[in-house]
Design a protein around this motif. Structure first.
Motif, mmCIF file in Angstrom:
data_model
loop_
_atom_site.group_PDB
_atom_site.id
_atom_site.type_symbol
_atom_site.label_atom_id
_atom_site.label_comp_id
_atom_site.label_asym_id
_atom_site.label_seq_id
_atom_site.Cartn_x
_atom_site.Cartn_y
_atom_site.Cartn_z
ATOM 1 N N PHE A 86 0.830 -1.038 -0.084
ATOM 2 C CA PHE A 86 0.138 -0.110 0.010
ATOM 3 C C PHE A 86 0.851 1.299 -0.217
ATOM 4 O O PHE A 86 1.724 1.628 0.865
ATOM 5 C CB PHE A 86 -0.840 -0.121 1.323
ATOM 6 C CG PHE A 86 -1.732 -1.141 1.378
ATOM 7 C CD1 PHE A 86 -2.816 -1.288 0.546
ATOM 8 C CD2 PHE A 86 -1.415 -2.295 2.106
ATOM 9 C CE1 PHE A 86 -3.852 -2.627 0.671
ATOM 10 C CE2 PHE A 86 -2.043 -3.636 2.219
ATOM 11 C CZ PHE A 86 -3.160 -3.404 1.392
ATOM 12 N N PHE A 87 0.647 2.197 -0.970
ATOM 13 C CA PHE A 87 1.561 3.280 -1.149
ATOM 14 C C PHE A 87 1.018 4.522 -1.171
ATOM 15 O O PHE A 87 -0.098 4.812 -1.099
ATOM 16 C CB PHE A 87 1.949 3.168 -2.774
ATOM 17 C CG PHE A 87 2.688 1.998 -3.071
ATOM 18 C CD1 PHE A 87 3.857 1.583 -3.007
ATOM 19 C CD2 PHE A 87 1.884 1.115 -4.114
ATOM 20 C CE1 PHE A 87 4.449 0.351 -3.485
ATOM 21 C CE2 PHE A 87 2.482 -0.109 -4.337
ATOM 22 C CZ PHE A 87 3.754 -0.418 -4.318
ATOM 23 N N GLN A 88 1.878 5.342 -0.360
ATOM 24 C CA GLN A 88 1.434 6.771 0.096
ATOM 25 C C GLN A 88 1.547 7.605 -1.242
ATOM 26 O O GLN A 88 2.395 7.338 -2.244
ATOM 27 C CB GLN A 88 2.249 7.345 1.145
ATOM 28 C CG GLN A 88 2.012 6.804 2.442
ATOM 29 C CD GLN A 88 0.579 6.757 2.773
ATOM 30 O OE1 GLN A 88 -0.056 7.939 2.992
ATOM 31 N NE2 GLN A 88 -0.044 5.657 3.406
ATOM 32 N N PRO A 89 0.589 8.754 -1.398
ATOM 33 C CA PRO A 89 0.704 9.619 -2.593
ATOM 34 C C PRO A 89 1.987 9.996 -2.996
ATOM 35 O O PRO A 89 2.417 9.910 -4.289
ATOM 36 C CB PRO A 89 -0.368 10.609 -2.293
ATOM 37 C CG PRO A 89 -1.034 10.208 -1.241
ATOM 38 C CD PRO A 89 -0.128 9.064 -0.480
ATOM 39 N N GLU A 90 2.985 10.379 -1.977
ATOM 40 C CA GLU A 90 4.146 11.062 -2.476
ATOM 41 C C GLU A 90 5.113 9.939 -3.329
ATOM 42 O O GLU A 90 5.856 10.391 -4.362
ATOM 43 C CB GLU A 90 4.965 11.529 -1.274
ATOM 44 C CG GLU A 90 4.407 12.539 -0.437
ATOM 45 C CD GLU A 90 3.290 12.200 0.303
ATOM 46 O OE1 GLU A 90 2.992 10.983 0.663
ATOM 47 O OE2 GLU A 90 2.605 12.902 0.958
ATOM 48 N N GLY A 96 4.939 7.256 -10.753
ATOM 49 C CA GLY A 96 4.332 7.826 -11.950
ATOM 50 C C GLY A 96 3.063 7.607 -11.572
ATOM 51 O O GLY A 96 2.111 6.589 -11.838
ATOM 52 N N GLU A 97 2.348 8.786 -11.089
ATOM 53 C CA GLU A 97 0.954 8.780 -10.642
ATOM 54 C C GLU A 97 0.238 8.574 -11.755
ATOM 55 O O GLU A 97 -1.201 8.167 -11.796
ATOM 56 C CB GLU A 97 0.870 9.990 -9.791
ATOM 57 C CG GLU A 97 -0.778 10.111 -9.190
ATOM 58 C CD GLU A 97 -0.830 11.276 -8.173
ATOM 59 O OE1 GLU A 97 -1.817 11.275 -7.462
ATOM 60 O OE2 GLU A 97 -0.091 12.191 -8.533
ATOM 61 N N TRP A 102 -2.216 2.305 -12.964
ATOM 62 C CA TRP A 102 -3.109 2.148 -11.538
ATOM 63 C C TRP A 102 -4.535 1.953 -12.050
ATOM 64 O O TRP A 102 -5.399 1.788 -11.102
ATOM 65 C CB TRP A 102 -2.916 3.494 -10.999
ATOM 66 C CG TRP A 102 -1.355 3.673 -10.758
ATOM 67 C CD1 TRP A 102 -0.285 4.650 -11.092
ATOM 68 C CD2 TRP A 102 -0.658 2.944 -9.600
ATOM 69 N NE1 TRP A 102 0.764 4.428 -10.575
ATOM 70 C CE2 TRP A 102 0.622 3.414 -9.707
ATOM 71 C CE3 TRP A 102 -0.995 2.034 -8.711
ATOM 72 C CZ2 TRP A 102 1.633 2.861 -8.931
ATOM 73 C CZ3 TRP A 102 0.010 1.361 -7.877
ATOM 74 C CH2 TRP A 102 1.436 1.691 -7.940
ATOM 75 N N GLN A 103 -4.816 2.200 -13.323
ATOM 76 C CA GLN A 103 -6.277 2.146 -13.612
ATOM 77 C C GLN A 103 -6.730 0.476 -14.307
ATOM 78 O O GLN A 103 -7.787 0.318 -14.495
ATOM 79 C CB GLN A 103 -6.762 3.039 -14.980
ATOM 80 C CG GLN A 103 -6.361 4.465 -14.537
ATOM 81 C CD GLN A 103 -6.980 4.956 -13.063
ATOM 82 O OE1 GLN A 103 -8.126 4.693 -12.806
ATOM 83 N NE2 GLN A 103 -5.952 5.605 -12.175
ATOM 84 N N LEU A 104 -5.698 -0.380 -14.195
ATOM 85 C CA LEU A 104 -5.840 -1.604 -14.994
ATOM 86 C C LEU A 104 -6.823 -2.578 -14.147
ATOM 87 O O LEU A 104 -7.532 -3.373 -14.606
ATOM 88 C CB LEU A 104 -4.597 -2.326 -15.061
ATOM 89 C CG LEU A 104 -3.931 -1.813 -16.049
ATOM 90 C CD1 LEU A 104 -2.522 -2.455 -16.127
ATOM 91 C CD2 LEU A 104 -4.342 -1.617 -17.921
ATOM 92 N N GLY A 105 -6.717 -2.418 -12.684
ATOM 93 C CA GLY A 105 -7.631 -3.071 -11.945
ATOM 94 C C GLY A 105 -6.941 -4.649 -11.605
ATOM 95 O O GLY A 105 -6.745 -4.885 -10.340
ATOM 96 N N ALA A 106 -6.128 -5.074 -12.798
ATOM 97 C CA ALA A 106 -5.568 -6.375 -12.455
ATOM 98 C C ALA A 106 -4.348 -6.521 -13.545
ATOM 99 O O ALA A 106 -4.733 -6.039 -14.709
ATOM 100 C CB ALA A 106 -6.560 -7.430 -12.320
#
Length: 279
Positions: A86-90, A96-97, A102-106
């Protein structure tokens, strides 16, 4: 579902999840609260988010994004296990936000990601001198690279990076008997954990945690050779919090147990001669 915390740092937490849900159990909606990556190391389960359904098996990744609703189902087997980061925003911003990863889901069982997942599991079990937080960063970075189809350019090493890396290495060596984490060393260097990990590795060829463990092993080897302290005392004095981990790590490095290493240092050369004869 049982959860065992393995690591808690300002930039990342890591937990071991074990689910005992069975076929027929009613699924329910849950919410991702931060960016996360869960490496499925055992079992299988269904995962639905953003209108898409995924079947996750050993080697797959479950990818979480803040505010995303999801549902897990267990129609086929029970007893799945995950190692979850689990990653913090920074940290996500540094990796690479905006990456579509990050939108793949899996993500399916891809060789480029599975090997890092298994290495992270080995770190969780104390079977490697890499740290869980280092591997969490590497796994996230590799996921972003695989999805984009581009590898991030090697970190350009500046004179300032070299100075920071060397100063950090000296600090680690002097404090290796203490419990030190990546965030601690990065704080000493005055930069983020992600950028510190990249710069340190680029300059010295090892990660900060690898250098920390090897500093401890170096001090242990000297104590075993020059001192009559019990092996247990040596382990704790140099910074290992667990005797079995020390013995396992030392044997992996030296090829012999700490006790036999001490005997060899006292003139019992046959121990190392036997090792050479086996190779």
């Amino acid at each position: 579902m049982s959860s065992t915390p393995l690591l808690q740092r300002p930039s990342m937490t890591v937990s071991d999840f074990r689910c005992t849900a069975m076929a027929g159990d009613k699924p329910f909606a849950e919410l991702h609260r931060c960016h996360s990556i869960s490496f499925v190391r055992k079992g299988a389960f269904g995962y639905r988010c953003r209108g898409k359904s995924h079947e996750l098996v050993a080697g797959s990744l479950l990818i979480g994004s803040p505010g995303t609703e999801f549902v897990c189902s267990h129609d086929h087997v029970c007893g799945d296990e995950c190692l979850s980061f689990f990653f913090q925003p920074e940290l996500v911003e540094a990796i690479g936000e905006r990456s579509p990863a990050w939108q793949l889901g899996a993500a399916p069982p891809l060789a480029e990601l599975m090997v890092l997942g298994e290495l992270a599991q080995a770190a969780a079990e104390g079977a490697t001198d890499l740290a869980l937080d280092e591997l969490g960063q590497l796994l996230a970075l590799r996921l972003v690279e695989v999805v984009s189809g581009e590898s991030r350019k090697a970190a350009s090493v500046t004179p300032r990076d070299r100075r920071r890396a060397v100063e950090a290495a000296l600090w680690i060596a002097a404090n290796s008997h203490r419990q030190i984490e990546l965030d601690d060393i990065a704080h000493e260097a005055g930069i983020s954990p992600f950028h510190f990990l990249r710069a340190f590795s680029a300059v010295l060829g090892v990660t900060p945690h690898q250098y920390l463990v090897r500093s401890r092993l170096r001090h242990a080897a000297r104590l075993l050779a020059d001192d009559d302290k019990a092996v247990t005392d040596v382990a704790y004095d140099v910074g290992f919090g667990d005797l079995s981990n020390f013995v396992r790590t030392f044997h992996r490095a030296a090829g012999v147990s700490p006790g036999k290493f001490r005997q060899a240092s006292r003139g019992m050369r046959k121990i190392f001669q036997e090792r050479l004869a086996l190779n």
